[in-house]
Each structure stands twice: as structure tokens, then as C-alpha cells.
Motif scaffolding. Structure first.
Motif, PDB file in Angstrom:
ATOM      1  N   ALA A  90      11.403  -2.623   0.062  1.00  0.00           N
ATOM      2  CA  ALA A  90      12.684  -2.249  -0.545  1.00  0.00           C
ATOM      3  C   ALA A  90      12.605  -2.311  -2.068  1.00  0.00           C
ATOM      4  CB  ALA A  90      13.807  -3.142  -0.020  1.00  0.00           C
ATOM      5  N   ASP A  91      11.400  -2.529  -2.602  1.00  0.00           N
ATOM      6  CA  ASP A  91      11.216  -2.506  -4.056  1.00  0.00           C
ATOM      7  C   ASP A  91      11.600  -1.126  -4.598  1.00  0.00           C
ATOM      8  OD1 ASP A  91       9.991  -5.110  -4.401  1.00  0.00           O
ATOM      9  OD2 ASP A  91       8.128  -4.270  -3.610  1.00  0.00           O
ATOM     10  N   LEU A  92      12.119  -1.092  -5.820  1.00  0.00           N
ATOM     11  CA  LEU A  92      12.386   0.194  -6.454  1.00  0.00           C
ATOM     12  C   LEU A  92      11.073   0.952  -6.647  1.00  0.00           C
ATOM     13  CD1 LEU A  92      14.945  -0.871  -9.185  1.00  0.00           C
ATOM     14  CD2 LEU A  92      15.423   0.410  -7.091  1.00  0.00           C
ATOM     15  N   PRO A  93      11.099   2.283  -6.545  1.00  0.00           N
ATOM     16  CA  PRO A  93       9.875   3.059  -6.750  1.00  0.00           C
ATOM     17  C   PRO A  93       9.209   2.781  -8.106  1.00  0.00           C
ATOM     18  CG  PRO A  93      11.587   4.450  -5.834  1.00  0.00           C
ATOM     19  CD  PRO A  93      12.232   3.136  -6.173  1.00  0.00           C
ATOM     20  N   PHE A  94      10.007   2.505  -9.151  1.00  0.00           N
ATOM     21  CA  PHE A  94       9.438   2.177 -10.474  1.00  0.00           C
ATOM     22  C   PHE A  94       8.576   0.925 -10.374  1.00  0.00           C
ATOM     23  CE2 PHE A  94      13.846   3.688 -11.470  1.00  0.00           C
ATOM     24  CZ  PHE A  94      13.504   4.929 -11.967  1.00  0.00           C
ATOM     25  N   ALA A  95       9.090  -0.084  -9.699  1.00  0.00           N
ATOM     26  CA  ALA A  95       8.365  -1.348  -9.548  1.00  0.00           C
ATOM     27  C   ALA A  95       7.102  -1.139  -8.721  1.00  0.00           C
ATOM     28  CB  ALA A  95       9.259  -2.405  -8.903  1.00  0.00           C
ATOM     29  N   GLN A  96       7.196  -0.337  -7.663  1.00  0.00           N
ATOM     30  CA  GLN A  96       6.009  -0.048  -6.852  1.00  0.00           C
ATOM     31  C   GLN A  96       4.931   0.637  -7.686  1.00  0.00           C
ATOM     32  OE1 GLN A  96       7.683   2.288  -3.637  1.00  0.00           O
ATOM     33  NE2 GLN A  96       7.805   0.502  -2.296  1.00  0.00           N
ATOM     34  N   ALA A  97       5.328   1.633  -8.472  1.00  0.00           N
ATOM     35  CA  ALA A  97       4.363   2.367  -9.301  1.00  0.00           C
ATOM     36  C   ALA A  97       3.741   1.456 -10.353  1.00  0.00           C
ATOM     37  CB  ALA A  97       5.039   3.567  -9.962  1.00  0.00           C
ATOM     38  N   ARG A  98       4.560   0.632 -10.980  1.00  0.00           N
ATOM     39  CA  ARG A  98       4.047  -0.304 -11.981  1.00  0.00           C
ATOM     40  C   ARG A  98       3.051  -1.265 -11.352  1.00  0.00           C
ATOM     41  NH1 ARG A  98       4.883  -5.104 -12.183  1.00  0.00           N
ATOM     42  NH2 ARG A  98       6.841  -5.086 -11.056  1.00  0.00           N
ATOM     43  N   TRP A  99       3.414  -1.831 -10.193  1.00  0.00           N
ATOM     44  CA  TRP A  99       2.543  -2.782  -9.517  1.00  0.00           C
ATOM     45  C   TRP A  99       1.226  -2.126  -9.118  1.00  0.00           C
ATOM     46  CZ3 TRP A  99       0.088  -3.119  -4.897  1.00  0.00           C
ATOM     47  CH2 TRP A  99      -0.515  -4.343  -4.615  1.00  0.00           C
ATOM     48  N   CYS A 100       1.279  -0.933  -8.534  1.00  0.00           N
ATOM     49  CA  CYS A 100       0.065  -0.230  -8.118  1.00  0.00           C
ATOM     50  C   CYS A 100      -0.856   0.040  -9.305  1.00  0.00           C
ATOM     51  CB  CYS A 100       0.400   1.087  -7.423  1.00  0.00           C
ATOM     52  SG  CYS A 100       1.041   0.884  -5.759  1.00  0.00           S
ATOM     53  N   GLY A 101      -0.278   0.447 -10.420  1.00  0.00           N
ATOM     54  CA  GLY A 101      -1.075   0.690 -11.619  1.00  0.00           C
ATOM     55  C   GLY A 101      -1.762  -0.575 -12.111  1.00  0.00           C
ATOM     56  N   ALA A 102      -1.024  -1.670 -12.150  1.00  0.00           N
ATOM     57  CA  ALA A 102      -1.584  -2.946 -12.613  1.00  0.00           C
ATOM     58  C   ALA A 102      -2.625  -3.487 -11.637  1.00  0.00           C
ATOM     59  CB  ALA A 102      -0.465  -3.962 -12.815  1.00  0.00           C
ATOM     60  N   ALA A 103      -2.438  -3.243 -10.343  1.00  0.00           N
ATOM     61  CA  ALA A 103      -3.335  -3.785  -9.321  1.00  0.00           C
ATOM     62  C   ALA A 103      -4.498  -2.850  -8.990  1.00  0.00           C
ATOM     63  CB  ALA A 103      -2.539  -4.087  -8.050  1.00  0.00           C
ATOM     64  N   GLY A 104      -4.479  -1.636  -9.541  1.00  0.00           N
ATOM     65  CA  GLY A 104      -5.548  -0.681  -9.256  1.00  0.00           C
ATOM     66  C   GLY A 104      -5.485  -0.137  -7.827  1.00  0.00           C
ATOM     67  N   ILE A 105      -4.302  -0.079  -7.261  1.00  0.00           N
ATOM     68  CA  ILE A 105      -4.132   0.422  -5.890  1.00  0.00           C
ATOM     69  C   ILE A 105      -4.159   1.945  -5.936  1.00  0.00           C
ATOM     70  CG2 ILE A 105      -2.562   0.519  -3.906  1.00  0.00           C
ATOM     71  CD1 ILE A 105      -3.883  -2.257  -4.421  1.00  0.00           C
ATOM     72  N   ASP A 106      -5.126   2.548  -5.237  1.00  0.00           N
ATOM     73  CA  ASP A 106      -5.289   3.992  -5.320  1.00  0.00           C
ATOM     74  C   ASP A 106      -5.459   4.676  -3.973  1.00  0.00           C
ATOM     75  OD1 ASP A 106      -7.752   2.917  -4.745  1.00  0.00           O
ATOM     76  OD2 ASP A 106      -8.817   3.966  -6.346  1.00  0.00           O
ATOM     77  N   ARG A 107      -5.473   3.902  -2.892  1.00  0.00           N
ATOM     78  CA  ARG A 107      -5.660   4.506  -1.565  1.00  0.00           C
ATOM     79  C   ARG A 107      -4.463   4.314  -0.649  1.00  0.00           C
ATOM     80  NH1 ARG A 107     -10.922   2.190  -2.529  1.00  0.00           N
ATOM     81  NH2 ARG A 107     -12.404   3.854  -2.883  1.00  0.00           N
ATOM     82  N   VAL A 108      -3.612   3.365  -0.968  1.00  0.00           N
ATOM     83  CA  VAL A 108      -2.406   3.106  -0.192  1.00  0.00           C
ATOM     84  C   VAL A 108      -1.248   3.872  -0.828  1.00  0.00           C
ATOM     85  CG1 VAL A 108      -0.712   1.301   0.342  1.00  0.00           C
ATOM     86  CG2 VAL A 108      -3.140   0.847   0.642  1.00  0.00           C
ATOM     87  N   ILE A 109      -0.404   4.460  -0.007  1.00  0.00           N
ATOM     88  CA  ILE A 109       0.792   5.151  -0.501  1.00  0.00           C
ATOM     89  C   ILE A 109       1.963   4.185  -0.384  1.00  0.00           C
ATOM     90  CG2 ILE A 109       2.388   7.069  -0.101  1.00  0.00           C
ATOM     91  CD1 ILE A 109      -0.053   8.568   1.164  1.00  0.00           C
ATOM     92  N   THR A 110       2.621   3.903  -1.499  1.00  0.00           N
ATOM     93  CA  THR A 110       3.789   3.024  -1.451  1.00  0.00           C
ATOM     94  C   THR A 110       5.045   3.871  -1.321  1.00  0.00           C
ATOM     95  OG1 THR A 110       3.871   2.931  -3.873  1.00  0.00           O
ATOM     96  CG2 THR A 110       2.764   1.104  -2.747  1.00  0.00           C
ATOM     97  N   LEU A 111       5.931   3.420  -0.442  1.00  0.00           N
ATOM     98  CA  LEU A 111       7.193   4.110  -0.185  1.00  0.00           C
ATOM     99  C   LEU A 111       8.315   3.084  -0.205  1.00  0.00           C
ATOM    100  CD1 LEU A 111       5.993   6.403   2.739  1.00  0.00           C
ATOM    101  CD2 LEU A 111       6.361   7.073   0.348  1.00  0.00           C
ATOM    102  N   SER A 112       9.470   3.493  -0.709  1.00  0.00           N
ATOM    103  CA  SER A 112      10.595   2.570  -0.877  1.00  0.00           C
ATOM    104  C   SER A 112      11.756   2.901   0.052  1.00  0.00           C
ATOM    105  CB  SER A 112      11.080   2.618  -2.330  1.00  0.00           C
ATOM    106  OG  SER A 112      12.213   1.793  -2.477  1.00  0.00           O
TER     107      SER A 112
END
Length: 172
Positions: A90-112
């Protein structure tokens, strides 16, 4: 009327209520509409023909959720193009994108599910007390049938990663 499962799980030992049905292997996967960002949405049909591992987390900004998403991101490379791994929160999409960028997540798709919590209700993971989603795993085959489900009993515990990955591999 929405189903409530009182005491279906705990948060640090205290009972919490989950809203929605308890799904099982063999059930058809409920359709969903989740936010990719503010303007784009994703539905179950967008991943048609793929094996789907849906990793549900309360919030990416917590230790277990962070570890869970990183683990599935590293597993994704081994699973090939027939498999898609979705992390839903339920994280906001902005927070998901920020977290993925900081964590180097590139294969998982985050959805809110922040707009309606409809995914949480349909999959039986919406936590009434927090309006977050309970940690859980769903493996869905190419025909959109659930083949594996893990609802965690305690919000702060890790899922059984090996069992989830084995369930995906059994469909390849």
C-alpha cells in the motif's frame, strides 16, 4: 458484505484482523487493478501467459519487507522470461520507485494498492487496523489459477522463500 478474519494474524504478538477471503491453491486468482505510478495501472491480465509470483509486503521501508523484495529480485534472474515477480504494497508509487532506485531493484515489478485497497480485500490480506497489507505469497500459473499460497501468521516473520521458488519452478 466484506469478510473479516479476526485474529487471523498477529503484529508483534498482538492479534490483527484481515479483510477478505482466505484463498487456497486451486482457486482462480482474483483480478486486480494496481497502480504502477500515478497515471498507469496494471491488472492481472497484463501478465497473461506468465507464471506470477506475487510477494505482498506491508511496506518496503521496513527490514523484513526490504529483505523479502531483495531476495525475490535476486531469484528472478534464475527463473527466466516465463516468470514475473510482482511486489504489492500500500506504499505510494513514489515511495516504491524511490526505494527500488536506492535498493537497485530491477527485476521485480512494484505495484501499489494505495488507492482502493481492493487487491488487499480480494486476496484476503488487507489489515483492518493499519490499512496495510499482510505479508503473503501467491504463485499463479499461466492460466491464472493459484497454485501456492502462504499467509504469514506473524507480520514481522519472513515467508518461506524456498517453498515459493519451488512452487514457481514446478510450473516451468
Amino acid at each position: 458484505m466484506t469478510q473479516e478474519r479476526t485474529g487471523a494474524a498477529t503484529f508483534k504478538g498482538d492479534p490483527i484482523t484481515l479483510i477478505g477471503p482466505k484463498l487456497s491453491a486451486g482457486d482462480p486468482a482474483p483480478d486486480f487493478v494496481l497502480s504502477k505510478n500515478l497515471l498507469e495501472e496494471a491488472t492481472l491480465k497484463d501478465f497473461s501467459g506468465k507464471i506470477k509470483l506475487i510477494s505482498v509486503v506491508p511496506s518496503l521501508d521496513t527490514g523484513v519487507c526490504d529483505a523479502q523484495t531483495r531476495r525475490f529480485n535476486s531469484e528472478a534472474a534464475e527463473l527466466g522470461d516465463e516468470v514475473v515477480i510482482l511486489t504489492v504494497s500500500a506504499d505510494l508509487p513514489f515511495a516504491q520507485a524511490r526505494w527500488c532506485g536506492a535498493a537497485g531493484i530491477d527485476r521485480v515489478i512494484t505495484l501499489s494498492d494505495y488507492k482502493t485497497n481492493a487487491f488487499g480485500e480480494a486476496y484476503g490480506v488487507l489489515i483492518k487496523e493499519f490499512k496495510l497489507e499482510m505479508r503473503s505469497i501467491f504463485v499463479i500459473d499461466k492460466d491464472d489459477k493459484i497454485t501456492y499460497v502462504e499467509y504469514l501468521g506473524e507480520m514481522a516473520e519472513h515467508p518461506n522463500y524456498e517453498a515459493a521458488i519451488s512452487a514457481v519452478k514446478s510450473l516451468l
